[in-house]
Design an enzyme around this catalytic site. Structure first.
Site, PDB file in Angstrom:
ATOM      1  N   ASP A  14     -63.950 -64.206 -39.599  1.00 16.60           N
ATOM      2  CA  ASP A  14     -63.218 -63.695 -40.760  1.00 16.60           C
ATOM      3  C   ASP A  14     -61.802 -64.261 -40.770  1.00 16.60           C
ATOM      4  OD1 ASP A  14     -62.750 -61.624 -42.976  1.00 16.60           O
ATOM      5  OD2 ASP A  14     -61.209 -61.070 -41.513  1.00 16.60           O
ATOM      6  N   ASP A 113     -64.114 -65.561 -47.481  1.00 16.85           N
ATOM      7  CA  ASP A 113     -63.307 -65.664 -46.264  1.00 16.85           C
ATOM      8  C   ASP A 113     -64.048 -65.222 -45.002  1.00 16.85           C
ATOM      9  OD1 ASP A 113     -63.472 -63.001 -46.867  1.00 16.85           O
ATOM     10  OD2 ASP A 113     -61.354 -62.548 -46.496  1.00 16.85           O
ATOM     11  N   GLU A 114     -65.375 -65.136 -45.092  1.00 16.68           N
ATOM     12  CA  GLU A 114     -66.140 -64.643 -43.945  1.00 16.68           C
ATOM     13  C   GLU A 114     -67.480 -65.368 -43.856  1.00 16.68           C
ATOM     14  OE1 GLU A 114     -67.768 -60.257 -42.504  1.00 16.68           O
ATOM     15  OE2 GLU A 114     -65.928 -60.399 -43.697  1.00 16.68           O
TER      16      GLU A 114
END
Length: 417
Positions: A14, A113-114
């Protein structure tokens, strides 16, 4: 006994403060030192804070979800509008970086974002897993000025839980099945457990279940009787067991199609509410058609303006036969609206089609001999939108003052490109 359970090396990576970090890099700022707020619409005092840098949170108490008017008038605070295309481009570059260490099949992009990454077997190329993760995190910072956190586990679920419950505080966390009783079972309230929302939490609390440990000790038969397939999943997830393969969702099976929208202003006039409602029924029906599905149950949810004390309603109706026709869904929603809407200003609307089945044929109806034509029209409209863009063909109401479809076409992820 865990010998028959998956034992892979799954990492959930993350990017910390991703939007704020990207904006900071673009403006030549240090996200860890400068108060930065990413504002959805900087021209409106009610613009939502989409992301906040750590200094903004610590020094001013500004968090994601707050409004522009809540931010102090301080010269040190930088207000930046989101550049969604730039954020997406950075996310794609991050995936390319991961692809240097593992094949594409070993990467599952979970969100912008992960990502989940399967590092099983890579120690033969890159050495111990902790060395690989340290090296990747170092590259992420040197190349993109992005700080990251990483949870590692023998399956996707434990990797995600390790990230959310530990690594976001420590940087890296390694969980095993043996860690479940001491690290996962004490988790309370239940909404802190991945996959449990507030509504599910309230239902479980009504059953006397207040922690993940309580959930793990609840008989499987009781959970399945109450929640069906979801009860089975809750039970095994509480024990840290997950058989999902990389690339599949942790909750298997699409159980609904829908569209939700928070409006830019309060909608009071019925003709404007109906305009947005029709657009959302159009989107919902299109998603179902493209998936080759129909649904028997139509659900309508309204959220009222906070200026009218908030609240709202969520109601559903099950039809005699499954449908994915826009107007059938729309007329059902109108019926629900006329029955349950109390006239207060509306700020959020969502439409959902559930109780799905395969679109394999048409139920003949003596009173609707052209039903098949409506189905064909819907598919043709879908094909035009896929080929030429979502605004290639619109209903006339979408270009009125209450319509939102044309404006939404200019956005990415709900924000300007």
């Amino acid at each position: 006994m865990t010998e028959h359970l998956p034992h892979r090396q799954i990492a959930c990576l993350d990017m910390r403060s991703f939007y704020a970090s990207c904006a900071a890099a673009m403006e030549g700022l240090d996200v860890m030192k400068v108060p930065i707020a990413i504002i959805g619409d900087i021209e409106r005092k009610g613009g939502v804070v989409l992301a906040a840098s750590p200094p903004l949170k610590k020094q001013f108490g500004i968090k994601t979800g707050m409004r522009l008017y809540e931010i102090p008038n301080d010269a040190s605070i930088h207000l930046i509008e989101p550049k969604m295309q730039f954020f997406i481009d950075v996310s794609m570059e991050l995936t390319k970086l991961l692809n240097r260490y593992v094949p594409k099949e070993a990467i599952h992009v979970y969100s912008i974002d992960e990502s989940f990454v399967d590092f099983t077997g890579t120690e033969k190329l890159w050495g111990p897993l902790d060395d690989i993760i340290y090296r990747i995190q170092d590259e992420l910072y040197r190349q993109f000025q992005l700080h990251s956190a990483c949870g590692v586990g023998p399956n996707m679920l434990l990797a995600k839980l390790a990230l959310d419950l530990e690594a976001k505080k420590t940087g890296v966390a390694y969980w095993t099945y043996e860690d479940v009783p001491k690290k996962l079972w004490p988790v309370s309230p239940l909404r802190n457990m991945w996959g449990v929302g507030r509504r599910m939490e309230r239902t479980l609390e009504d059953m006397g279940i207040y922690s993940v440990g309580d959930l793990a000790r609840t008989p499987l038969e009781r959970l399945e009787k109450k929640f069906g397939v979801m009860g089975n999943q809750l039970y095994y997830h509480a024990h840290g067991i997950d058989y999902s393969t990389l690339g599949s969702v942790l909750i298997k099976g699409q159980i609904s199609y829908g569209k939700g929208q928070t409006l830019l202003r309060d909608y009071i006039k019925m003709n404007e509410i109906l305009t947005v409602l029709l657009e959302m029924c159009e989107d919902t029906a299109m998603r179902a058609r493209l998936a080759g599905k129909k649904g028997r149950t139509v659900q309508l949810s309204f959220g009222y303006s906070k200026h009218a004390l908030g609240g709202g309603f969520q109601r559903r109706k099950t039809l005699a036969e499954a449908t994915n026709e826009t107007l059938v869904i729309y007329h059902t929603c109108v019926e629900l609206l006329e029955t349950y809407h109390d006239g207060r200003p509306v700020r959020h609307i969502s439409v959902t089609l559930t109780n799905l089945e395969t679109e394999h044929g048409i139920q003949l109806d003596l009173f609707k001999p052209t039903n098949w034509k409506q189905q064909r029209i819907g598919h043709v409209m879908d094909e035009l939108r896929l080929k030429y863009g979502s605004t290639a063909i619109l209903r006339a109401v979408s270009i009125t003052s209450g319509g939102t479809a044309y404006r939404r076409n200019k956005l990415i992820g709900g924000h300007y490109k």
